[in-house]
Scaffold this active site. Structure first.
Site, PDB file in Angstrom:
ATOM      1  CB  CYS A  73      -0.970  -0.004   1.167  1.00  0.00           C
ATOM      2  SG  CYS A  73      -2.270  -1.229   0.904  1.00  0.00           S
ATOM      3  NE  ARG A 110      -0.378  -8.374  -1.417  1.00  0.00           N
ATOM      4  CZ  ARG A 110      -1.579  -7.899  -1.110  1.00  0.00           C
ATOM      5  NH1 ARG A 110      -2.458  -7.655  -2.041  1.00  0.00           N
ATOM      6  NH2 ARG A 110      -1.901  -7.671   0.144  1.00  0.00           N
TER       7      ARG A 110
HETATM    8  P1  NAD Z   1      -6.332  -8.418  -1.825  1.00  0.00           P
HETATM    9  O1  NAD Z   1      -5.790  -8.424  -3.185  1.00  0.00           O
HETATM   10  O2  NAD Z   1      -5.727  -9.258  -0.753  1.00  0.00           O
HETATM   11  O3  NAD Z   1      -7.889  -8.823  -1.875  1.00  0.00           O
HETATM   12  C1  NAD Z   1      -8.798  -8.309  -2.806  1.00  0.00           C
HETATM   13  C2  NAD Z   1      -9.755  -9.437  -3.227  1.00  0.00           C
HETATM   14  O4  NAD Z   1     -10.814  -8.876  -4.001  1.00  0.00           O
HETATM   15  C3  NAD Z   1      -9.127 -10.515  -4.096  1.00  0.00           C
HETATM   16  O5  NAD Z   1      -9.263 -11.770  -3.452  1.00  0.00           O
HETATM   17  C4  NAD Z   1      -9.922 -10.453  -5.422  1.00  0.00           C
HETATM   18  O6  NAD Z   1     -10.134 -11.723  -5.994  1.00  0.00           O
HETATM   19  C5  NAD Z   1     -11.218  -9.844  -4.959  1.00  0.00           C
HETATM   20  N1  NAD Z   1     -11.997  -9.180  -6.022  1.00  0.00           N
HETATM   21  C6  NAD Z   1     -11.570  -8.267  -6.922  1.00  0.00           C
HETATM   22  N2  NAD Z   1     -12.601  -7.853  -7.682  1.00  0.00           N
HETATM   23  C7  NAD Z   1     -13.698  -8.516  -7.257  1.00  0.00           C
HETATM   24  C8  NAD Z   1     -15.084  -8.504  -7.641  1.00  0.00           C
HETATM   25  N3  NAD Z   1     -15.539  -7.668  -8.594  1.00  0.00           N
HETATM   26  N4  NAD Z   1     -15.940  -9.323  -6.997  1.00  0.00           N
HETATM   27  C9  NAD Z   1     -15.506 -10.137  -6.014  1.00  0.00           C
HETATM   28  N5  NAD Z   1     -14.211 -10.177  -5.598  1.00  0.00           N
HETATM   29  C10 NAD Z   1     -13.328  -9.369  -6.208  1.00  0.00           C
HETATM   30  O7  NAD Z   1      -6.347  -6.879  -1.355  1.00  0.00           O
HETATM   31  P2  NAD Z   1      -6.207  -6.304   0.131  1.00  0.00           P
HETATM   32  O8  NAD Z   1      -4.791  -6.303   0.556  1.00  0.00           O
HETATM   33  O9  NAD Z   1      -7.247  -6.918   1.004  1.00  0.00           O
HETATM   34  O10 NAD Z   1      -6.587  -4.775  -0.134  1.00  0.00           O
HETATM   35  C11 NAD Z   1      -7.907  -4.408  -0.457  1.00  0.00           C
HETATM   36  C12 NAD Z   1      -8.024  -2.903  -0.359  1.00  0.00           C
HETATM   37  O11 NAD Z   1      -7.795  -2.474   0.981  1.00  0.00           O
HETATM   38  C13 NAD Z   1      -7.035  -2.124  -1.208  1.00  0.00           C
HETATM   39  O12 NAD Z   1      -7.688  -0.968  -1.691  1.00  0.00           O
HETATM   40  C14 NAD Z   1      -5.969  -1.725  -0.231  1.00  0.00           C
HETATM   41  O13 NAD Z   1      -5.329  -0.525  -0.606  1.00  0.00           O
HETATM   42  C15 NAD Z   1      -6.742  -1.511   1.036  1.00  0.00           C
HETATM   43  N6  NAD Z   1      -5.997  -1.719   2.277  1.00  0.00           N
HETATM   44  C16 NAD Z   1      -5.158  -2.778   2.418  1.00  0.00           C
HETATM   45  C17 NAD Z   1      -4.494  -2.995   3.624  1.00  0.00           C
HETATM   46  C18 NAD Z   1      -3.547  -4.160   3.817  1.00  0.00           C
HETATM   47  O14 NAD Z   1      -2.914  -4.226   4.834  1.00  0.00           O
HETATM   48  N7  NAD Z   1      -3.417  -5.088   2.886  1.00  0.00           N
HETATM   49  C19 NAD Z   1      -4.726  -2.138   4.694  1.00  0.00           C
HETATM   50  C20 NAD Z   1      -5.603  -1.073   4.532  1.00  0.00           C
HETATM   51  C21 NAD Z   1      -6.237  -0.874   3.321  1.00  0.00           C
HETATM   52  C1  UGA Z   2       0.500   0.216   6.519  1.00  0.00           C
HETATM   53  C2  UGA Z   2      -0.066   1.163   7.579  1.00  0.00           C
HETATM   54  O1  UGA Z   2       0.728   1.067   8.771  1.00  0.00           O
HETATM   55  C3  UGA Z   2      -1.512   0.823   7.900  1.00  0.00           C
HETATM   56  O2  UGA Z   2      -2.032   1.767   8.825  1.00  0.00           O
HETATM   57  C4  UGA Z   2      -2.315   0.857   6.613  1.00  0.00           C
HETATM   58  O3  UGA Z   2      -3.660   0.477   6.861  1.00  0.00           O
HETATM   59  C5  UGA Z   2      -1.711  -0.099   5.615  1.00  0.00           C
HETATM   60  O4  UGA Z   2      -0.332   0.268   5.366  1.00  0.00           O
HETATM   61  C6  UGA Z   2      -2.388  -0.081   4.291  1.00  0.00           C
HETATM   62  O5  UGA Z   2      -3.032   0.882   3.918  1.00  0.00           O
HETATM   63  O6  UGA Z   2      -2.201  -1.088   3.611  1.00  0.00           O
HETATM   64  P1  UGA Z   2       1.491  -2.254   6.486  1.00  0.00           P
HETATM   65  O7  UGA Z   2       1.931  -1.896   5.107  1.00  0.00           O
HETATM   66  O8  UGA Z   2       0.774  -3.526   6.707  1.00  0.00           O
HETATM   67  O9  UGA Z   2       0.518  -1.098   7.058  1.00  0.00           O
HETATM   68  O10 UGA Z   2       2.752  -2.295   7.435  1.00  0.00           O
HETATM   69  P2  UGA Z   2       3.630  -1.211   8.232  1.00  0.00           P
HETATM   70  O11 UGA Z   2       3.840  -1.707   9.589  1.00  0.00           O
HETATM   71  O12 UGA Z   2       3.091   0.161   8.087  1.00  0.00           O
HETATM   72  O13 UGA Z   2       5.028  -1.307   7.477  1.00  0.00           O
HETATM   73  C7  UGA Z   2       5.171  -0.884   6.134  1.00  0.00           C
HETATM   74  C8  UGA Z   2       6.634  -0.923   5.732  1.00  0.00           C
HETATM   75  O14 UGA Z   2       7.370   0.096   6.396  1.00  0.00           O
HETATM   76  C9  UGA Z   2       7.338  -2.233   6.072  1.00  0.00           C
HETATM   77  O15 UGA Z   2       8.167  -2.600   4.985  1.00  0.00           O
HETATM   78  C10 UGA Z   2       8.168  -1.888   7.291  1.00  0.00           C
HETATM   79  O16 UGA Z   2       9.318  -2.683   7.408  1.00  0.00           O
HETATM   80  C11 UGA Z   2       8.526  -0.440   7.003  1.00  0.00           C
HETATM   81  N1  UGA Z   2       8.850   0.333   8.218  1.00  0.00           N
HETATM   82  C12 UGA Z   2       7.900   0.512   9.186  1.00  0.00           C
HETATM   83  C13 UGA Z   2      10.094   0.902   8.351  1.00  0.00           C
HETATM   84  O17 UGA Z   2      10.963   0.780   7.469  1.00  0.00           O
HETATM   85  N2  UGA Z   2      10.373   1.640   9.472  1.00  0.00           N
HETATM   86  C14 UGA Z   2       9.455   1.844  10.458  1.00  0.00           C
HETATM   87  O18 UGA Z   2       9.763   2.531  11.443  1.00  0.00           O
HETATM   88  C15 UGA Z   2       8.182   1.258  10.304  1.00  0.00           C
END
Ligand code: NAD
Ligand code: UGA
Length: 501
Positions: free
Chosen positions: A309, A379
């Site tokens: 992200c 990823r």
């Molecule tokens: P992900 O790729 O793990 O999961 C998304 C899922 O959606 C997939 O399994 C895919 O098959 C499914 N999908 C896509 N299109 C679809 C459709 N039309 N109908 C049904 N299923 C469908 O993604 P994720 O990591 O869960 O992230 C999802 C969103 O949340 C992103 O926008 C991301 O930026 C946000 N987000 C992620 C994190 C994180 O830590 N991974 C944290 C906060 C926010």
């Molecule tokens: C991050 C945010 O922390 C979440 O709040 C947010 O919801 C999420 O992105 C998202 O939108 O997906 P995440 O990517 O799971 O969460 O993990 P983090 O703990 O934030 O670490 C991100 C990266 O920064 C890692 O590669 C970590 O090693 C690095 N990092 C983190 C540093 O290099 N230094 C630090 O002090 C902290």
């Protein structure tokens, strides 16, 4: 009047959709929560014993909500009925008595959407890889697809919730899609961004710092927001739930990730100065963190941020800024990404220089592939950039060990290097190994690229062979250090590989 919520549909069974739905279901036992996804394998995994994602405590939450009990089902566990461990019990609050299952996983998107009072859209929103804005703009295809499904199949009045991270003004896009498919029917749209981090998803969901709910200032918008607030209020104190304007809510998510990533780039820029001067970046971070205006979190220097992200969200923010005619704002945030790349280049160059500027005939070991500890998410790992730079020097081999990332997931990530280096061929230069000793055997350098605890004590107390090179690193201890092979082997007693978590 309150809108009664009986059925929730969560579209997207990923890192966000699965855990979020499970925690909502756990705390709202009278609401039926169904997570749908197009990916049959993912849904099968959520229904089975081995969940598709690793998160501490998640198995117990899912078991309670999905199966009605935290007991492992006896059939699959050779008769051992084990209940949740202490840590999980603390996360879940109390060890709950048996309950009626209310969490379901399904590929029946149409039927589930048709029954829903609320649809949470938590599909992937990656960076566009081709076309207008490629490399920066958000690819909204999956998100739009999910909205179209809702527009086509949902009953009138169903609330749409943006849970995915999306550009500011996406709420308008949803309204336009709904209006095109169902003219004149009101579908309230809410923005409810997710702030969980991987590796601590359950804790973050159970005890969120804040729950942001953005709505339109219309009567239907406020009523919809109240319905979502009520679901969260089942376990989150109301003082932590912030109903705000929908555009603020959308932008607050991009802003939060940008600010967190910016702190990492800031401390990394300082680490580069430290390496030239003899200052110690972890001492500086400690000193900075004692200033309450700065605070101690997110000041660990290292290889730079990875994960699915931060990079994509900052790219999206720069693209948004430019589209709004704000090139100075775009350039400001772009610099956070440049510093992140600089850190990886610097590290890889340091490794190569330490090995006499040539990797020909040499074997490099990489311990830890995941972008951070306690996750099997492969990823966008910084390791991929390091591997790419090392491969340019033609090493004999690169051996990778990670306690959670599967070989298949790592190879899928490495596939982007395939054209240049044939990494995935059986006799290619990169191998993924399931035993850390095997990975290290006969190696010229061992690079610790993930801050897994199991790698923390790999520096020998008596330093028989000193680390051959170091980058200013987490806590000033080991991650991102290059260790001489023998120093690692002395710490890990033979025939007792460290236990993966
Ligand atoms: P992900 O790729 O793990 O999961 C998304 C899922 O959606 C997939 O399994 C895919 O098959 C499914 N999908 C896509 N299109 C679809 C459709 N039309 N109908 C049904 N299923 C469908 O993604 P994720 O990591 O869960 O992230 C999802 C969103 O949340 C992103 O926008 C991301 O930026 C946000 N987000 C992620 C994190 C994180 O830590 N991974 C944290 C906060 C926010
Ligand atoms: C991050 C945010 O922390 C979440 O709040 C947010 O919801 C999420 O992105 C998202 O939108 O997906 P995440 O990517 O799971 O969460 O993990 P983090 O703990 O934030 O670490 C991100 C990266 O920064 C890692 O590669 C970590 O090693 C690095 N990092 C983190 C540093 O290099 N230094 C630090 O002090 C902290």
């Amino acid at each position: 009047a309150n809108m009664p919520i009986r059925n929730i549909c969560c579209i997207g069974a990923g890192y966000v959709g699965g855990p979020t739905a499970a925690v909502i279901a756990l705390h709202n036992p009278h609401v039926r929560v169904t997570v749908v996804d197009r990916d049959q394998n993912r849904i099968d995994a959520w229904k089975g014993r081995h969940l598709p994602i690793h998160e501490p405590g998640l198995v117990d939450v899912v078991r309670l909500a999905r199966d009605g009990s935290s007991e492992r089902r006896a059939s699959g566990d050779q008769g051992q009925a084990a209940s949740m461990d202490g840590a999980s019990a603390a996360l879940v609050g109390i060890v709950q008595p048996a309950r009626t299952p209310n969490l379901f996983f399904s590929t029946a998107c149409v039927e589930t959407i048709a029954q829903a009072d609320i649809c949470l859209i938590s599909v992937n929103t990656p960076t566009k890889v081709r076309g207008v804005g490629k490399g920066r703009a958000t690819d909204m295809a999956a998100f739009e697809g999910a909205c179209r499904d809702v527009a086509t199949y949902a009953k009138a009045g169903t609330i749409l919730v943006e849970k995915s991270t999306v550009p500011c003004k996406t709420g308008q896009l949803i309204k336009d899609i709904m209006e095109a498919h169902r003219p004149g029917v009101v579908f309230p749209v809410l923005s409810n961004p997710e702030f969980l981090s991987e590796g601590t998803a359950v804790r973050d969901l159970m005890q969120p710092d804040r729950v942001v709910i953005g709505c339109e200032s219309t009567i239907s918008g406020h009523r919809a927001a109240a319905a979502l607030v009520n679901l969260y209020a089942a376990w989150v104190p109301r003082s932590r739930i912030a109903p705000i304007n929908i555009w603020s809510s959308e932008l607050s998510k991009l802003a939060a990730n940008a600010m967190l990533a910016q702190r990492i780039s800031s401390i990394n820029s300082i680490s580069a100065i430290c390496e030239r001067t003899g200052a110690d970046v972890s001492e500086i971070a400690r000193s900075l963190g004692m200033d309450p205006r700065i605070g101690p979190q997110f000041l660990k220097a290292g290889l730079g941020f990875g994960g699915s992200c931060f990079r994509k969200d900052i790219a999206s923010l720069t693209y948004l800024s430019e589209s709004l005619g704000l090139p100075e704002v775009a350039a400001y945030w772009q610099q956070v990404l440049e510093m992140n790349n600089f850190q990886r280049d610097r590290f890889a160059r340091h490794v190569i220089a330490t090995l006499n500027n040539s990797l020909r005939g040499k074997k490099i070991t990489i311990l830890g592939y995941a972008f951070k500890k306690n996750t099997g998410d492969a990823r966008e790992s910084p390791a991929l950039d390091v591997i790419r730079l090392l491969l340019e020097e033609g090493p004999r081999s690169i051996s990778i060990y990670d306690p959670l990332c599967s070989e298949a997931d790592i190879k899928r990530e490495l596939a982007v290097l395939e054209a240049d280096y044939s990494v995935c061929k059986p006799d290619g230069p990169v191998e993924v190994v399931s035993d850390p000793y095997l990975a290290c055997a006969d190696s010229n350098a061992v690079l610790v690229l993930t801050d897994w605890d199991m790698f923390k004590n790999t520096k020998p107390a008596a330093a028989p062979s000193k680390p051959i090179a170091t980058l200013e690193s987490y806590d000033g201890t080991t991650p991102n250090d290059i260790l001489h092979i023998t120093s690692l082997m002395e710490q890990l007693p033979p025939n007792q590989p460290p236990t993966p978590p």
